[in-house]
Scaffold this active site. Structure first.
Site, PDB file in Angstrom:
ATOM      1  N   SER A 302       0.801  -1.156  -0.043  1.00 48.84           N
ATOM      2  CA  SER A 302      -0.134  -0.114   0.134  1.00 48.84           C
ATOM      3  C   SER A 302       0.741   1.449   0.042  1.00 48.84           C
ATOM      4  CB  SER A 302      -0.875  -0.032   1.309  1.00 48.84           C
ATOM      5  OG  SER A 302      -1.898  -0.985   1.369  1.00 48.84           O
ATOM      6  N   HIS A 386      -7.387   0.062   6.116  1.00 52.08           N
ATOM      7  CA  HIS A 386      -6.675  -1.128   6.470  1.00 52.08           C
ATOM      8  C   HIS A 386      -6.946  -1.423   7.919  1.00 52.08           C
ATOM      9  CE1 HIS A 386      -6.059  -2.450   2.349  1.00 52.08           C
ATOM     10  NE2 HIS A 386      -5.430  -1.387   2.258  1.00 52.08           N
TER      11      HIS A 386
END
Length: 445
Positions: A302, A386
């Site tokens: 990410s 997340h």
């Protein structure tokens, strides 16, 4: 019409708080412009008046029926169809005027949220276009600070959209090279994390060792609402350039043990704040395990989009504990611009050979940033998503995204978030307690 105005000239509104959480226009059509109205609002209303002069549309009392009349009222429903048809072909300025007219027509209605809900249910029923409702909210979000009262109306629509796009109604589709070209073109256009630069690039991203899944609504079946790109690998990935290289050799999915989520893109601005990304990941993990039962681990690769901006605003005193070199810590103590200097230093180092103290400092700074909270939520938007889904911060990766965007946003750094299905609830509880879950490797940086 002999020049007769059917919709009286609209006055610049004052602002009063209304149910629904926004400022709603309160001046009547006969009231002179309120002295506190902004020049921008006055200009917008003047454009609205010119449009009304030109097109001789119904007066505000008629538009008010869109809020007040029953959903079976023929005249109000006919007007709703006319308004929706007009909106679909209007340019940006005219759309803003149309929305201003709606806001003005709803002044004083109580309870405002209920009347707003009736308005949008009518527009949806008469236009038979769910996509129009999404487009309407996107425009409202765009102009809510320019049109007084629009924010409250936008909130009424947001509540309806959250119901209409309930995850139970969404369909998960696997997208591959055999999918319609028009759909693949949409993925190219909507990809928001790592741009798809060619058809060869697109072909590689849906190859045998890759997966792409998207959520669709049955009433918008040609538009992916959100999609995720997955790499099937033998180990946790730490370099996005290598991962998305169109010339990368195909791997054998049968030997893979990791699924790496490396891009998640929302496509509809009008659905902002209506979250179904966490349900997408859950469904995708289930699909992957069903197809590839040898997969053992699920992680992301990410971006850290807020890191460089955050670091650039830090003084030396705020970051000195993260600096790996003792001399650097002492020098930074009195430097109000130390954070900005480190941003430039890390960017330069990511594009070349980085001395170990610089690299270690960059990783420590990123780890510190990712654990920063605003209230109960992580400061970084991607971390918020997340960690809020129950993942943990597993690993920081140096020079993992050396694209112009990666260097600009995060000095080239990226992070792996690890999803362990049996730990998700515990990790969410720790986040709620103000202690995001991180791996030992990150703790020991």
């Amino acid at each position: 019409m002999n020049g007769t105005r059917l919709w009286p000239r609209v006055s610049a509104p004052a602002q009063d708080a209304q149910p629904g959480g926004g400022a709603v226009a309160t001046a009547s059509a006969a009231t002179p412009p309120a002295p506190e109205a902004s020049p921008r609002a006055a200009g917008l209303l003047e454009r609205l008046n010119r449009w009304l002069d030109r097109d001789h549309l119904p007066d505000p009392a008629a538009l008010r029926s869109l809020y007040e009349a029953t959903l079976t009222d023929s005249a109000a429903n006919r007007l709703a169809r006319q308004w929706a048809d007009r909106y679909l072909v209007a340019d940006a300025d005219e759309r803003r005027c149309l929305l201003a007219g709606l806001v003005h027509a709803g002044i004083g209605l109580e309870p405002y949220a209920d009347h707003g809900s009736r308005l949008f249910r009518r527009l949806y029923a008469e236009s038979d276009r769910l996509a129009l409702m999404v487009e309407l909210r996107a425009d409202m979000l765009r102009w809510r600070n320019q049109v007084a009262g629009l924010s409250a109306l936008e909130q009424a629509l947001a509540v309806l959209l959250s119901n209409w796009f309930d995850v139970g109604m969404l369909e998960l589709h696997h997208i591959n090279w055999d999918s319609p070209a028009s759909l693949l073109e949409k993925l190219i256009r909507y990809e928001a994390v790592h741009a798809i630069r060619s058809w060869d690039d697109m072909r590689r991203r849906v190859a045998a060792d890759r997966r792409c899944y998207a959520f669709f609504h049955p009433r918008m079946s040609d538009v992916p609402l959100i999609f995720v790109e997955v790499a099937i690998t033998e180990q946790m990935a730490g370099d996005v350039q290598a991962l998305i290289d169109p010339d990368r050799p195909l791997a054998d999915p049968g030997k893979a043990r990791w699924a790496i989520f490396y891009s998640i893109s929302n496509t509809q601005k009008g659905l902002r704040g209506i979250s179904f990304g966490n349900f997408l990941l859950k469904r995708v993990i289930e699909e992957l395990l069903s197809e590839l039962p040898k997969l053992k681990s699920f992680a992301t690769l990410s971006p850290i989009p807020g890191f460089a901006d955050w670091l650039g605003k830090r003084s030396g005193a705020e970051i000195q504990e993260c600096l790996a070199d003792k001399t650097e810590r002492q020098a930074a103590a009195q430097d109000p611009d130390a954070g900005a200097r480190w941003v430039e230093r890390l960017r330069a180092a990511a594009d070349g050979q980085a001395p170990e103290p610089v690299r270690r400092t960059g990783l420590r700074l990123a780890a510190h940033y990712l654990q920063q909270l605003r209230g109960a939520d992580p400061l970084d938007a991607v971390a918020r998503f997340h960690l809020g889904n129950g993942a943990r911060i597993e690993r920081l990766n140096w020079a993992a995204d050396r694209s112009a965007k990666g260097l600009e946003q995060s000095c080239g750094l990226m992070v792996n978030y690890l999803y362990e299905p049996d730990q998700l609830d515990e990790n969410r509880a720790r986040l709620a307690a103000g202690k995001p879950r991180v791996s030992r490797g990150v703790q020991w940086l």
